[in-house]
Design an enzyme around this catalytic site. Structure first.
Site, PDB file in Angstrom:
ATOM      1  N   LYS A  92     -25.445 -10.136 -15.287  1.00  0.00           N
ATOM      2  CA  LYS A  92     -25.461 -10.212 -13.824  1.00  0.00           C
ATOM      3  C   LYS A  92     -25.307  -8.845 -13.159  1.00  0.00           C
ATOM      4  CE  LYS A  92     -25.798 -14.746 -13.376  1.00  0.00           C
ATOM      5  NZ  LYS A  92     -26.956 -15.387 -12.728  1.00  0.00           N
ATOM      6  N   GLU A 114     -22.804 -15.723  -3.609  1.00  0.00           N
ATOM      7  CA  GLU A 114     -22.433 -17.039  -4.115  1.00  0.00           C
ATOM      8  C   GLU A 114     -22.179 -16.875  -5.602  1.00  0.00           C
ATOM      9  OE1 GLU A 114     -25.573 -16.026  -3.982  1.00  0.00           O
ATOM     10  OE2 GLU A 114     -26.009 -16.392  -6.095  1.00  0.00           O
ATOM     11  N   SER A 381     -26.979 -13.618 -23.070  1.00  0.00           N
ATOM     12  CA  SER A 381     -26.790 -13.194 -21.676  1.00  0.00           C
ATOM     13  C   SER A 381     -25.349 -12.851 -21.313  1.00  0.00           C
ATOM     14  CB  SER A 381     -27.315 -14.276 -20.731  1.00  0.00           C
ATOM     15  OG  SER A 381     -26.725 -15.523 -21.039  1.00  0.00           O
TER      16      SER A 381
END
Ligand SMILES: Cc1ncc(COP(=O)(O)O)c(C=O)c1O
Length: 400
Positions: A92, A114, A381
């Protein structure tokens, strides 16, 4: 292999998907963002600053390595792209670093975001702290409970976490609140979206920031093996880590597989398999596949993995699905948990539950993959520290 058409078009369309379905008040803000992003994209100073941050702060390039014991066990080669080794523990941050630099360039003083699993919230809070910006992060109450560690991390980083109690109290509802906030405070506020979703230019911009994963992986794989992988497998929530790794390989003869969450099983209706069983519709500003009922009402998604628990998916994935460029499959909570344990025990890597879905797909499909002597690249990830309580609760609750 024929080169793919470049998408999106100037209206932000990926075939029939994407676009901008937002209140009129947001159109000038999206136009302002598009112009700022185009300028930044062509400004070498922007890339220099971003590349230096990714290298010296985030820790890129992330390693790519053969998973020896897993490969041995399955009978074909499996490689892991280690996005879990990024600062803050997931992919991220590749995107939040880019968006925060853009926010600063645009002179915005307030950051909102968010978050579902909390990884994007933590990555946003981290980038905001680094640049001395105030961040407020919307998070569904359900996710606040199951990702308590990430809530505390965001608070430690100086961000305010705003729990959202509407709807299913998960990522969809947190996104609704963030959009509502942005509509009201659009002049001063930059909305850092965490996946390849939302109105144009977000899906394109987030894809571009995440495409560093695939660029590195393609080079690393070739250096290591002298060839390309036969398959690339990645989990799909909104779709940012998967699009990030797929993008550099889009014109290569490589199978691209996105793994959605089948939750308790597709047949139970408790899942987040948006492309697998969804229908076209509009959510959070763009047209894509959605989980919805016959009246077009958004259905609650379910997955043990908070980062996959979203009833929508990025429009470029919907497009890749429809033109046959990528394949999408779904993995249940149970299968993901088994893979979570296998990777931990075989490789000494505790994966995020999201990433465990990709590992589980490879384990499930091992027979045909062995037959083909596949070379599989899994995008790992994120790391699983955030999920340890959920796994323990789930397994204690399901003791037979
Ligand atoms: C580790 C990890 N993987 C995957 C995802 C899913 O998001 P995306 O599909 O945008 O990569 C998340 C979302 O929070 C995540 O934290």
């Amino acid at each position: 292999m024929a080169m793919m058409k470049e998408v999106p078009d100037e209206r932000g369309r990926y075939g029939s998907f994407g676009g901008r379905y937002v209140p009129e008040t947001l159109i000038p803000a999206l136009d302002e963002l598009s112009v700022a992003y185009e300028q930044a994209k062509h400004d070498p100073a922007f890339h220099q600053e971003l590349d230096a941050l990714l290298k010296d702060y985030v820790g890129r390039p992330t390693p790519l390595r053969r998973a020896d014991r897993l490969s041995e066990k399955l009978g074909f080669d499996v490689y892991l792209k280690r996005e879990d080794l990024n600062h803050t523990g997931a992919h991220k941050i590749n995107n939040t670093m880019g968006q925060i630099l853009l926010a600063r360039r645009m002179g915005k003083s307030r950051i909102i975001a968010e978050t579902g699993a909390g990884q994007h919230g933590v990555a946003t809070a981290t980038a905001a702290a680094l640049f001395g910006l105030k961040a407020q992060v919307y998070m569904g109450e359900e996710d606040v409970k199951r990702q308590a560690l990430n809530v505390y991390r965001m608070q430690l980083l100086g961000a305010e976490v705003i729990p959202v109690s509407s709807g299913s109290k998960t990522l969809k509802d947190a996104t609704n609140e963030a959009i509502r906030d942005w509509v009201t405070n659009v002049r001063t506020t930059f909305y850092v979206i965490g996946s390849v979703v939302g109105p144009h230019p977000y899906p394109m911009m987030v894809r571009d920031f995440q495409s560093v994963i695939g660029k590195e992986a393609r080079q690393q794989f070739q250096n290591l093996t002298g060839t390309l992988p036969t398959h690339i497998v990645a989990p799909v929530g909104g779709g940012s880590n998967s699009m990030g790794v797929f993008y550099a390989f889009r014109n290569d003869p490589v199978a691209l597989i996105g793994v959605e969450a089948a939750g308790s099983g597709i047949e139970t209706g408790k899942h987040a398999a948006t492309i697998t069983v969804g229908m076209k519709g509009i959510l959070h500003g763009s047209l894509s596949y959605l989980l919805q009922d016959d009246d077009g009402q958004i259905m609650p998604a379910h997955s043990i993995s908070a980062g996959l628990d979203y009833p929508g998916v990025g429009p470029e994935h919907a497009y890749f699905h429809d033109i046959g460029r990528a394949r999408y499959d779904a993995i249940t909570d149970k299968e993901a948990l088994a893979a979570f344990h296998q990777l931990s025990e075989l490789e000494g890597i505790i994966p995020a539950l999201e990433s465990a879905h990709a590992v589980a797909w490879v384990i499930k499909e091992q027979d045909p993959l062995r037959e083909q002597q596949a070379r599989v690249l899994i995008n790992l990830s994120g790391r699983g520290d955030k999920d340890i309580d959920s796994v323990r609760d789930y397994e204690e609750g399901h003791h037979d």
